[in-house]
Write a protein that holds these residues in place. Sequence first.
Motif, short mmCIF file in Angstrom:
data_model
loop_
_atom_site.label_atom_id
_atom_site.label_comp_id
_atom_site.label_asym_id
_atom_site.label_seq_id
_atom_site.Cartn_x
_atom_site.Cartn_y
_atom_site.Cartn_z
N ILE A 4 0.85 -1.18 0.00
CA ILE A 4 0.00 0.00 0.00
C ILE A 4 0.89 1.24 0.00
CG2 ILE A 4 -1.91 1.18 1.11
CD1 ILE A 4 -2.48 -1.73 0.21
N SER A 6 1.18 5.56 -0.73
CA SER A 6 0.42 6.81 -0.76
C SER A 6 1.38 7.98 -0.76
CB SER A 6 -0.52 6.90 0.45
OG SER A 6 -1.42 7.99 0.32
N LEU A 33 -2.71 5.22 -3.15
CA LEU A 33 -3.78 6.00 -2.53
C LEU A 33 -3.74 7.48 -2.88
CD1 LEU A 33 -3.76 4.39 1.04
CD2 LEU A 33 -5.11 3.75 -0.95
N LEU A 108 -10.58 1.86 -0.27
CA LEU A 108 -9.51 2.84 -0.43
C LEU A 108 -10.07 4.25 -0.47
CD1 LEU A 108 -7.57 1.15 -3.40
CD2 LEU A 108 -7.43 0.60 -0.96
#
Length: 240
Positions: A4, A6, A33, A108
Amino acid sequence: MIAILSDIHGNLPALEAVIADARTAGATAFVNLGDSLSGPLWPAETADLLMREGWPAIAGNHERQVLTHAIERMGASDRFASERLSAAQLAWLAAQPPVLALTDEIFLCHGSPRSDLEHLLHTVEAAGIRQATEAEIAERLGDTPAALTLCGHTHLPRTVTLADGRTIANPGSVGLQAFHDDHPLPYIVENGDPLARYALVRGTGVELRAVAYDHLGAAAKAAREGRADWAAALRTGLAG
């Protein structure tokens, strides 16, 4: 296992280091993200890499600003990115949704499910930014049913499991470990070191990770572009 990511903010060497670390750790999928490009670094080159990878991605507030604000309204980071992105890269940004149900179990969002500017796991008040309470998080999360909600925006890694069993995780920022902001009030974010942040997800379990990269090279790039604030933050993880 899913990596993940971001808040990459155009920091190409940080992104490359995170990808390498995640793959070594066994990640077989990646999710982005948002806030991928804005900043005085390598927006076009970062876009090229992300477009090649083709990961599921959502738009952050900086994508929205680059796509919808007139150039004279943009802040310096958005303007730097906007002036360097091709039509194809802008179209790729425009295709990203603001939120995404990745699976029945994983949701998300960039800020919170209802706003790309709202912090989900932190609260800004006159004294600065603090960790949000479980009651604040539950109110912002609303009726989002997913077992795991993944968010970004604050650049501050944190994982919280609510009393009802829902888990919310922020992987932190790949590309920028300190900054000043003024929404909704002036505040400072500082992680205290230059390491690139991301997370690994196994089922609904979350592992927060931090990775070394050529942060001095990134800081030198920011300095060459006239952004002493970014240069200091990239060198130290402190906002100055």
